[in-house]
Enzyme design. Structure first.
Site, PDB file in Angstrom:
ATOM      1  N   GLU A  45       0.834  -1.206   0.000  1.00  0.00           N
ATOM      2  CA  GLU A  45       0.000   0.000   0.000  1.00  0.00           C
ATOM      3  C   GLU A  45       0.869   1.258   0.000  1.00  0.00           C
ATOM      4  O   GLU A  45       0.527   2.252  -0.645  1.00  0.00           O
ATOM      5  CB  GLU A  45      -0.963   0.035   1.187  1.00  0.00           C
ATOM      6  CG  GLU A  45      -1.877   1.234   1.112  1.00  0.00           C
ATOM      7  CD  GLU A  45      -3.270   1.018   1.663  1.00  0.00           C
ATOM      8  OE1 GLU A  45      -4.058   1.977   1.594  1.00  0.00           O
ATOM      9  OE2 GLU A  45      -3.574  -0.078   2.152  1.00  0.00           O
TER      10      GLU A  45
ATOM     11  N   GLY B  97      -6.193   4.986  -0.413  1.00  0.00           N
ATOM     12  CA  GLY B  97      -6.522   3.604  -0.726  1.00  0.00           C
ATOM     13  C   GLY B  97      -7.971   3.294  -0.386  1.00  0.00           C
ATOM     14  O   GLY B  97      -8.458   3.666   0.679  1.00  0.00           O
TER      15      GLY B  97
ATOM     16  N   ARG C  76       5.017 -17.047  -1.010  1.00  0.00           N
ATOM     17  CA  ARG C  76       6.237 -17.700  -0.517  1.00  0.00           C
ATOM     18  C   ARG C  76       6.646 -17.015   0.772  1.00  0.00           C
ATOM     19  O   ARG C  76       6.537 -15.802   0.892  1.00  0.00           O
ATOM     20  CB  ARG C  76       7.339 -17.562  -1.553  1.00  0.00           C
ATOM     21  CG  ARG C  76       8.697 -18.081  -1.109  1.00  0.00           C
ATOM     22  CD  ARG C  76       9.781 -17.815  -2.139  1.00  0.00           C
ATOM     23  NE  ARG C  76       9.509 -18.421  -3.428  1.00  0.00           N
ATOM     24  CZ  ARG C  76       9.756 -19.697  -3.734  1.00  0.00           C
ATOM     25  NH1 ARG C  76      10.271 -20.497  -2.836  1.00  0.00           N
ATOM     26  NH2 ARG C  76       9.488 -20.160  -4.934  1.00  0.00           N
TER      27      ARG C  76
ATOM     28  N   GLY D 262      -6.640   6.808 -13.842  1.00  0.00           N
ATOM     29  CA  GLY D 262      -7.717   7.662 -14.307  1.00  0.00           C
ATOM     30  C   GLY D 262      -7.819   8.927 -13.483  1.00  0.00           C
ATOM     31  O   GLY D 262      -7.057   9.142 -12.542  1.00  0.00           O
TER      32      GLY D 262
END
Length: 125
Positions: free
Chosen positions: A49, A68, A77, A94
């Site tokens: 993030e 966000g 992994r 956009g």
């Protein structure tokens, strides 16, 4: 911007910027491991993030911010030590939303986590 933030606490460092990517590293150590000694999935998501949000901020006007609104991650992994490197690349940039793919790899180039982040572009308060 990292001073006094989770980025500073976890040792996240931006290392490279390219024409279509942003890269950062994070240590796998006591700050980022879960009780089984593996890189904590939450630390990977925080790296993802951070990278996606900062990438988004580089693509907007000065009077806008990115926040966000959705993130997902697949942990592929385990990593027990060393440094992981995340690379963010745009999938959609956009005027109102952005979508970023963030790949996190270990020091041998093996994928540890793949994440997708959706950002909202908003006026700066």
């Amino acid at each position: 911007m990292a001073k006094g933030t989770a980025m500073e606490a976890l040792g996240i460092a931006f290392t490279e910027i390219g024409p279509d990517y942003l890269r950062a590293t994070m240590p796998v150590d006591a700050r980022t491991r879960q009780p089984y000694g593996l890189l904590h999935g939450g630390a990977s998501v925080l790296l993802a993030e951070t990278l996606g949000s900062m990438s988004g901020m580089l693509c907007i006007r000065e009077d806008e911010i990115c926040v966000g609104i959705e993130i997902n991650a697949n942990h592929l992994r385990g990593a027990r030590e060393g440094i992981v490197t995340g690379t963010a690349r745009p999938l959609h940039v956009g005027g109102r939303t952005q979508v970023w793919e963030i790949r996190i790899e270990d020091e041998r180039g093996r994928m540890v986590c793949i994440s997708r982040l959706t950002l909202a572009v908003m006026p700066r308060p």
